[in-house]
Scaffold this active site. Structure first.
Site, PDB file in Angstrom:
ATOM      1  N   LYS A   8      95.396 -34.696 133.641  1.00 25.22           N
ATOM      2  CA  LYS A   8      95.130 -34.679 132.192  1.00 25.22           C
ATOM      3  C   LYS A   8      94.208 -33.509 131.829  1.00 25.22           C
ATOM      4  CE  LYS A   8      96.059 -39.564 131.840  1.00 25.22           C
ATOM      5  NZ  LYS A   8      95.583 -40.939 131.924  1.00 25.22           N
TER       6      LYS A   8
ATOM      7  N   GLN B 272      89.916 -43.934 131.761  1.00 30.78           N
ATOM      8  CA  GLN B 272      90.996 -44.198 132.712  1.00 30.78           C
ATOM      9  C   GLN B 272      90.942 -45.654 133.200  1.00 30.78           C
ATOM     10  OE1 GLN B 272      93.464 -41.913 133.545  1.00 30.78           O
ATOM     11  NE2 GLN B 272      94.419 -43.699 134.498  1.00 30.78           N
TER      12      GLN B 272
ATOM     13  N   ASP C  61      94.652 -42.664 123.133  1.00 33.69           N
ATOM     14  CA  ASP C  61      95.520 -43.481 123.993  1.00 33.69           C
ATOM     15  C   ASP C  61      96.282 -44.515 123.161  1.00 33.69           C
ATOM     16  OD1 ASP C  61      95.930 -43.040 126.663  1.00 33.69           O
ATOM     17  OD2 ASP C  61      94.101 -44.046 127.338  1.00 33.69           O
TER      18      ASP C  61
END
Ligand code: NAP
Length: 282
Positions: free
Chosen positions: A53, A97, A120
């Site tokens: 990422k 994460q 997200d």
């Protein structure tokens, strides 16, 4: 092979070129888009994901901030970091994460992220925006699946779509996005008695179970679009999806490979959401 391969790497390249162009335009105005990625603990798969990422940000002109913490980080400490990032003008998107260590409540963490920075799309607000059709951040994996389906040039209006899997991050938002695109949607899960009965009628099947061979060739309507979200290892340790690809590709009309299908699109849509978050702040 009968099916046309839907190339997630190629589509990602095209979408990332657009991300890079938009990021450069923002940077020229002194507003370079920025993504903060937080990793707690040393899970090897998570380490690879966050590295990818951050690299994708760097490759496409976004600012990225990687914060790594020991497994022992407390929930209060993590919430305090998120609060600081919520107020950091260089940061437009915050990604924590998953999975988190057991002593940290993931729901509390997700809800602590400012809705303006929830790239997200996992918060209750983002889920509600998707449910009610309001603009907002869409979860990256199903959002990427929609782009893969769109890339086939097929209109979803009037089509029957089956989603196998009902997680909050993939299956459920996937079904809502398909519904929003005017497909007629069926959701299958581990309690569905005969999944093949549903998939054999489907023009589009999206499989997200994390179980190899969830979808086999005999379960596919000839010519259907098959999107494989799963990430598994076969008996030889090779990466594979939830679909029996070797046989399914002889029946499907379009199919995504694993790797090289949904995987690259997930990161691409994270970049898209981050740039959009920055554009909204202008
Ligand atoms: P998850 O939270 O474990 O959910 C799996 C879903 O599949 C559940 O709803 C479960 O049903 C259902 N299921 C499990 N076994 C089944 C079976 N035999 N038949 C029918 N349904 C079954 O997983 P997830 O987070 O949604 O992820 C799914 C897969 O996608 C995993 O392999 C994951 O690694 C992969 N993934 C890939 C990406 C990417 O970027 N490529 C991103 C995210 C996830 P119940 O609800 O009834 O238990």
């Amino acid at each position: 092979m009968t099916a046309q391969l839907i190339d997630g790497n190629l589509l990602s390249q095209q979408l990332r070129a657009d991300v890079a162009r938009r990021a450069a335009a923002l940077t020229a105005k002194g507003k370079q888009p920025g993504l903060a990625v937080i990793l707690v603990g040393a899970d090897p798969a998570s380490q690879v994901y966050v590295r990818n990422k951050v690299k994708a940000c760097e490759d496409n002109g976004l600012y990225s901030l990687l914060e790594k913490y020991e497994e022992t980080l407390t929930e209060a400490e993590l919430l305090a970091r998120i609060d600081a990032l919520n107020n950091d003008p260089k940061i437009n998107g915050i990604l924590v994460q998953m999975p988190l260590p057991k002593h940290i409540d993931p729901h509390k963490v997700i809800e602590a992220i400012s809705p303006r920075k929830d790239v997200d799309g996992y918060s209750v607000l983002s889920a509600g925006e998707l449910l009610t059709g309001l603009p907002g951040f869409r979860p990256c994996t199903p959002y990427g699946c929609m782009k893969l389906i769109e890339s086939t040039g097929t209109s979803l209006k009037g089509k029957h779509a089956v989603v196998i899997g009902r997680s909050n991050t993939v299956g459920k938002p996937m079904a809502l996005l398909l519904l929003q695109a005017n497909a007629t949607v069926t959701i299958c899960h581990s309690g569905t008695t005969d999944i093949g009965h549903h998939t054999r009628q489907a023009d589009v099947v999206v499989v997200a179970t994390g179980r190899r061979n969830t979808l086999t060739a005999d379960m596919i309507k000839p010519g259907a679009i098959v999107i494989d979200v799963g990430i598994n290892r076969d008996d030889n340790g090779k990466l594979c999806g939830d679909v029996d690809f070797a046989n399914a590709k002889e029946v499907a009309g379009h199919i995504t490979p694993v790797p090289g299908g949904v995987g690259p699109m997930t990161i691409t849509m994270l970049l898209v959401n981050t740039v959009e978050a920055a554009e909204r702040e202008l």
